[in-house]
Design a protein around this motif. Structure first.
Motif, PDB file in Angstrom:
ATOM      1  N   VAL A 191     -10.570  -6.010  -0.550  1.00 57.86           N
ATOM      2  CA  VAL A 191     -10.865  -5.022   0.597  1.00 57.86           C
ATOM      3  C   VAL A 191     -12.211  -4.422   1.185  1.00 57.86           C
ATOM      4  CG1 VAL A 191     -10.563  -2.730   1.693  1.00 57.86           C
ATOM      5  CG2 VAL A 191      -9.174  -3.611  -0.391  1.00 57.86           C
ATOM      6  N   ARG A 248       0.340  -0.999  -0.134  1.00 56.63           N
ATOM      7  CA  ARG A 248      -0.039   0.261   0.103  1.00 56.63           C
ATOM      8  C   ARG A 248       0.941   1.160   0.379  1.00 56.63           C
ATOM      9  NH1 ARG A 248      -4.685   0.729   4.196  1.00 56.63           N
ATOM     10  NH2 ARG A 248      -5.780   2.948   3.386  1.00 56.63           N
ATOM     11  N   LYS A 257      -9.993  -7.354   7.076  1.00 53.74           N
ATOM     12  CA  LYS A 257     -10.418  -6.538   6.343  1.00 53.74           C
ATOM     13  C   LYS A 257      -9.954  -6.397   4.354  1.00 53.74           C
ATOM     14  CE  LYS A 257     -11.146  -1.846   6.046  1.00 53.74           C
ATOM     15  NZ  LYS A 257     -12.412  -1.816   5.984  1.00 53.74           N
ATOM     16  N   ASP A 271      -9.672   3.697   3.088  1.00 54.27           N
ATOM     17  CA  ASP A 271      -8.843   2.632   2.756  1.00 54.27           C
ATOM     18  C   ASP A 271      -8.411   3.421   1.698  1.00 54.27           C
ATOM     19  OD1 ASP A 271     -11.450   0.643   3.799  1.00 54.27           O
ATOM     20  OD2 ASP A 271     -10.058   0.697   5.149  1.00 54.27           O
ATOM     21  N   ALA A 306     -15.092  -1.593   2.456  1.00 54.89           N
ATOM     22  CA  ALA A 306     -14.457  -0.022   2.762  1.00 54.89           C
ATOM     23  C   ALA A 306     -14.933   1.113   3.325  1.00 54.89           C
ATOM     24  CB  ALA A 306     -14.295  -0.104   0.772  1.00 54.89           C
TER      25      ALA A 306
END
Lengths: 111, 114
Positions: free
Chosen positions: B81, B37, B66, B88, B84
């Motif tokens: 995901v 990420r 998650k 996020d 969401a």
């Protein structure tokens, strides 16, 4: 303490003005040091892998070198299209698959 | 040519819904893929290591319920995901370990949760 540190954070060069980016690391047992180029909104593009001190790799205007505690990415006569963020990542033998990334150097080459 | 293909490149979803991102290894049979990420102007943060045929290994602080990871084949890993939320919203990038101990990255997926 950060294990991989890149400097400078940002660099502005005139077209043709050569310079170097630095990546230093603090842990021994290097498994590999990697350089990537990342353009805005894109995934990193692989440039080089270095494994041992004294090793050098070249690609067009870029040359990467490695010592026991740091690596340099030398940019010779840069062009505007070399503008990007350059990321360094390090992998150690005792950390399995984990790659530790530096925060990058944002390079801008001005025509 | 591309070594890793990621899809979609951009996705917008409503808060509370789930979204799936695919990562395909084009040149290698990848028993291991990695999901990262990246926040604006920050470096990559490893979220999890995706292992073919077994459970993913999550980094500390990453919620496995998650961020669901499935690595069903040697060429495909997916990141879902779930439920969401706007926080996020981020740039998600997958990578594959190729030859010579090097990892290759996909083009990334921009997720915006509204």
């Amino acid at each position: 303490e950060d294990q991989v540190t890149q400097s400078p954070e940002a660099l502005r060069l005139q077209e043709g003005e050569s310079s170097s980016l630095n990546c230093s690391y603090t842990v021994s047992g290097l498994r590999g040091l990697f350089w990537y180029r990342q353009d805005p909104g894109k995934g990193p593009e692989f440039l080089f892998t270095l494994y041992s001190a004294g090793e050098e790799k070249e690609k067009e205007r870029l040359k990467a070198t490695l010592t026991k505690k740091e690596s340099f990415l030398h940019i010779t006569a840069p062009k505007p299209e070399d503008s990007a963020t350059y990321l360094c990542a390090v992998r150690w033998w005792d950390t399995g698959n984990q790659f530790y990334f530096g925060t990058g150097t944002s390079l801008t080459v001005i025509p | 040519g591309a070594v890793v293909s990621q899809h979609p490149s951009r996705v917008i979803c409503k808060s509370g819904t789930s979204v799936k991102i695919e990562c395909r290894s084009l040149d290698f049979q990848a028993t291991t893929m990695f999901w990262y990420r990246q926040f604006p102007k920050q470096s990559l943060m490893l979220m999890a290591t995706s292992n073919e045929g077994s459970k993913a290994t999550y980094e500390q602080g990453v919620e496995k319920d998650k961020f669901l990871i499935n690595h069903a084949s040697l060429t495909l890993s997916t990141l879902t995901v779930t439920s969401a939320h706007p926080e996020d919203s981020s740039f998600y990038i997958c990578s594959v370990q190729g030859s010579g101990n090097t990892i290759y990255f996909g083009e990334g997926s921009w997720l915006t949760v509204v």
